[in-house]
Motif scaffolding. Structure first.
Motif, PDB file in Angstrom:
ATOM      1  N   ALA A  65       0.770  -1.195   0.054  1.00 50.12           N
ATOM      2  CA  ALA A  65       0.218   0.074  -0.236  1.00 50.12           C
ATOM      3  C   ALA A  65       0.791   1.170   0.010  1.00 50.12           C
ATOM      4  O   ALA A  65       0.500   2.269  -0.587  1.00 50.12           O
ATOM      5  CB  ALA A  65      -0.959  -0.035   1.146  1.00 50.12           C
ATOM      6  N   VAL A  66       1.870   1.270   0.838  1.00 54.28           N
ATOM      7  CA  VAL A  66       2.812   2.331   0.825  1.00 54.28           C
ATOM      8  C   VAL A  66       3.527   2.575  -0.590  1.00 54.28           C
ATOM      9  O   VAL A  66       3.852   3.946  -1.069  1.00 54.28           O
ATOM     10  CB  VAL A  66       3.733   2.393   2.006  1.00 54.28           C
ATOM     11  CG1 VAL A  66       4.771   3.562   1.952  1.00 54.28           C
ATOM     12  CG2 VAL A  66       2.913   2.284   3.367  1.00 54.28           C
ATOM     13  N   VAL A  67       3.928   1.649  -0.884  1.00 56.57           N
ATOM     14  CA  VAL A  67       4.805   1.692  -2.334  1.00 56.57           C
ATOM     15  C   VAL A  67       3.746   2.087  -3.339  1.00 56.57           C
ATOM     16  O   VAL A  67       4.172   3.040  -4.293  1.00 56.57           O
ATOM     17  CB  VAL A  67       5.268   0.253  -2.660  1.00 56.57           C
ATOM     18  CG1 VAL A  67       5.901   0.189  -4.189  1.00 56.57           C
ATOM     19  CG2 VAL A  67       6.538   0.016  -1.944  1.00 56.57           C
ATOM     20  N   GLY A  68       2.600   1.701  -3.533  1.00 54.28           N
ATOM     21  CA  GLY A  68       1.673   2.314  -4.343  1.00 54.28           C
ATOM     22  C   GLY A  68       1.298   3.851  -4.208  1.00 54.28           C
ATOM     23  O   GLY A  68       1.103   4.260  -5.039  1.00 54.28           O
ATOM     24  N   ALA A  69       1.533   4.314  -2.896  1.00 53.44           N
ATOM     25  CA  ALA A  69       1.078   5.580  -2.548  1.00 53.44           C
ATOM     26  C   ALA A  69       2.185   6.354  -3.139  1.00 53.44           C
ATOM     27  O   ALA A  69       1.922   7.543  -3.714  1.00 53.44           O
ATOM     28  CB  ALA A  69       0.775   5.631  -1.279  1.00 53.44           C
ATOM     29  N   LEU A  70       3.333   6.003  -2.913  1.00 52.71           N
ATOM     30  CA  LEU A  70       4.428   6.908  -3.235  1.00 52.71           C
ATOM     31  C   LEU A  70       4.575   6.930  -4.897  1.00 52.71           C
ATOM     32  O   LEU A  70       4.888   7.877  -5.554  1.00 52.71           O
ATOM     33  CB  LEU A  70       5.823   5.919  -2.827  1.00 52.71           C
ATOM     34  CG  LEU A  70       6.203   5.908  -1.348  1.00 52.71           C
ATOM     35  CD1 LEU A  70       7.273   5.002  -0.980  1.00 52.71           C
ATOM     36  CD2 LEU A  70       6.209   7.340  -0.808  1.00 52.71           C
ATOM     37  N   ALA A  71       3.988   5.837  -5.533  1.00 54.52           N
ATOM     38  CA  ALA A  71       4.123   5.898  -7.184  1.00 54.52           C
ATOM     39  C   ALA A  71       3.065   6.954  -7.555  1.00 54.52           C
ATOM     40  O   ALA A  71       3.104   7.551  -8.506  1.00 54.52           O
ATOM     41  CB  ALA A  71       3.640   4.380  -7.466  1.00 54.52           C
ATOM     42  N   LEU A  72       2.130   7.451  -6.583  1.00 52.02           N
ATOM     43  CA  LEU A  72       1.017   8.201  -7.022  1.00 52.02           C
ATOM     44  C   LEU A  72       1.306   9.799  -6.296  1.00 52.02           C
ATOM     45  O   LEU A  72       0.535  10.524  -6.075  1.00 52.02           O
ATOM     46  CB  LEU A  72      -0.469   7.869  -6.563  1.00 52.02           C
ATOM     47  CG  LEU A  72      -0.847   6.525  -7.265  1.00 52.02           C
ATOM     48  CD1 LEU A  72      -2.091   6.018  -6.599  1.00 52.02           C
ATOM     49  CD2 LEU A  72      -1.153   6.982  -8.823  1.00 52.02           C
ATOM     50  N   ALA A  73       2.505   9.955  -5.742  1.00 53.23           N
ATOM     51  CA  ALA A  73       2.706  10.922  -4.805  1.00 53.23           C
ATOM     52  C   ALA A  73       2.719  12.351  -5.721  1.00 53.23           C
ATOM     53  O   ALA A  73       2.182  13.381  -4.839  1.00 53.23           O
ATOM     54  CB  ALA A  73       4.405  10.992  -4.476  1.00 53.23           C
ATOM     55  N   ARG A  74       2.647  12.347  -6.964  1.00 47.85           N
ATOM     56  CA  ARG A  74       2.477  13.772  -7.571  1.00 47.85           C
ATOM     57  C   ARG A  74       0.940  14.111  -7.372  1.00 47.85           C
ATOM     58  O   ARG A  74       0.553  15.292  -7.581  1.00 47.85           O
ATOM     59  CB  ARG A  74       2.582  13.460  -9.033  1.00 47.85           C
ATOM     60  CG  ARG A  74       1.478  12.969  -9.941  1.00 47.85           C
ATOM     61  CD  ARG A  74       1.836  12.685 -11.374  1.00 47.85           C
ATOM     62  NE  ARG A  74       0.847  12.426 -12.232  1.00 47.85           N
ATOM     63  CZ  ARG A  74      -0.003  13.207 -13.002  1.00 47.85           C
ATOM     64  NH1 ARG A  74       0.040  14.304 -12.596  1.00 47.85           N
ATOM     65  NH2 ARG A  74      -0.864  12.328 -13.788  1.00 47.85           N
ATOM     66  N   PHE A  75       0.071  13.286  -6.933  1.00 48.33           N
ATOM     67  CA  PHE A  75      -1.298  13.806  -6.714  1.00 48.33           C
ATOM     68  C   PHE A  75      -1.433  14.116  -5.233  1.00 48.33           C
ATOM     69  O   PHE A  75      -2.532  14.184  -4.805  1.00 48.33           O
ATOM     70  CB  PHE A  75      -2.310  12.689  -6.864  1.00 48.33           C
ATOM     71  CG  PHE A  75      -2.434  12.266  -8.422  1.00 48.33           C
ATOM     72  CD1 PHE A  75      -3.321  12.804  -9.066  1.00 48.33           C
ATOM     73  CD2 PHE A  75      -1.564  11.108  -8.847  1.00 48.33           C
ATOM     74  CE1 PHE A  75      -3.084  12.510 -10.462  1.00 48.33           C
ATOM     75  CE2 PHE A  75      -1.629  10.749 -10.253  1.00 48.33           C
ATOM     76  CZ  PHE A  75      -2.328  11.620 -11.182  1.00 48.33           C
ATOM     77  N   GLY A  76      -0.332  14.636  -4.504  1.00 48.37           N
ATOM     78  CA  GLY A  76      -0.429  15.044  -3.194  1.00 48.37           C
ATOM     79  C   GLY A  76      -0.925  16.423  -3.424  1.00 48.37           C
ATOM     80  O   GLY A  76      -1.624  16.991  -2.375  1.00 48.37           O
ATOM     81  N   GLU A  77      -1.012  17.117  -4.500  1.00 43.80           N
ATOM     82  CA  GLU A  77      -1.706  18.347  -4.649  1.00 43.80           C
ATOM     83  C   GLU A  77      -2.070  18.141  -6.140  1.00 43.80           C
ATOM     84  O   GLU A  77      -1.642  17.548  -7.010  1.00 43.80           O
ATOM     85  CB  GLU A  77      -0.578  19.439  -4.794  1.00 43.80           C
ATOM     86  CG  GLU A  77      -1.263  20.705  -5.330  1.00 43.80           C
ATOM     87  CD  GLU A  77      -0.114  21.827  -5.344  1.00 43.80           C
ATOM     88  OE1 GLU A  77      -0.199  22.665  -4.452  1.00 43.80           O
ATOM     89  OE2 GLU A  77       0.380  21.912  -6.189  1.00 43.80           O
TER      90      GLU A  77
END
Length: 288
Positions: A257-269
């Motif tokens: 789950a954390v690795v997948g979230a890191l892959a989507l990090a550009r959507f933090g904004e």
């Protein structure tokens, strides 16, 4: 776990709604600074709806932290980036790549593994010094912000993002440490002050990181800060455990789950809405 996932949906959707409102407010008037932009944004229903979702998400987060282990809640909150990506694709017409859709699927798979393996919250209140350690951690987050603010480039964004995530992590741990909601008990409990200071420091550092740094780098640091440390505290000192024989499944689900979230990090904004190209207009010949 349902509350944790509900909080992720609220936070992820709020990010997009507030981004749309802020963008509309900025396009509506070119004058004024950040304060004027905020005043224009809060007049829009999307921004107010986003704030309402943030409040609801926080309540769901608190309910989840009082019911399931911190590692499960932290991974679910990181999954809000997957929600933001999907909602942005719908509302902002952002086209997700195949790799990004795969990352959304990876996040969902990791959360499914966590839901299968996680047990109930730990039954330990933690050692007495842990409350004071959380106060010290919140102060350290502020100091880290001062150091990070002097840097530039990716180093600044990463350090501030990591500090913001650590501040949110302090909130996650201190929610578990608060024993009584009576006003007198809250005022006498160091965990209360750690919660308030950690949350305020986290928002301050995250705002600074996103203002003058890489959104992707800052969000990646935030995801790491709000998941790894709090999960370790929950397991070591608060008694968080998994279902019998499924510890490896929980560890795998957390990592996935954390690795997948890191892959989507550009959507933090929320990503900028693509602008349609303007067709060239042929010049009109002058009439004599």
């Amino acid at each position: 776990m349902v509350c944790a996932l509900g909080a992720a949906v609220c936070f992820g959707t709020a990010t997009v709604l507030q981004a749309v409102a802020a963008r509309t407010a900025g396009a509506g008037s070119g004058g004024g600074g950040d304060a004027a932009l905020l005043l224009r944004a809060v007049r829009q229903w999307r921004y107010l709806a986003g704030l309402g979702l943030d409040g609801l998400g926080f309540l769901l987060q608190v309910a989840a932290l009082r019911s399931v282990p911190i590692y499960a809640v932290g991974a679910a909150l990181a999954a809000s980036l997957a929600v933001t990506a999907v909602v942005a694709a719908r509302l902002l017409r952002v086209r997700l790549s195949g790799a990004e859709w795969a990352a959304v699927g990876v996040v969902c798979a990791g959360l499914a593994l966590l839901g299968l393996a996680s047990g109930t919250e730990g039954d330990r209140g933690g050692p007495g010094w842990l409350r004071y350690a959380m106060v010290a951690a919140a102060v350290a987050v502020l100091l880290l912000g001062g150091v990070g603010g002097r840097l530039s480039g990716r180093g600044r964004a990463l350090l501030l993002g990591l500090g913001a995530g650590s501040g949110f992590g302090v909130v996650e741990v201190t929610v578990r440490l608060v024993d009584s909601l009576r006003p007198a008990d809250l005022l006498a409990d160091p965990a209360t002050y750690a919660l308030l200071l950690g949350g305020a420091a986290a928002f301050l550092l995250l705002t600074s990181a996103l203002q003058r740094g890489s959104v992707t780098t800052a969000t990646a640091g935030m995801v790491l800060g709000e998941t790894v440390g709090p999960a370790a505290v929950g397991v070591v000192w608060l008694g968080d455990r998994t279902r019998d024989g499924l510890a490896w499944v929980a560890a795998l689900g957390f990592a996935v789950a954390v690795v997948g979230a890191l892959a989507l990090a550009r959507f933090g904004e929320a990503p900028v809405e693509p602008v349609e190209p303007v067709e060239a207009v042929e010049p009109v010949e002058a009439v004599e």
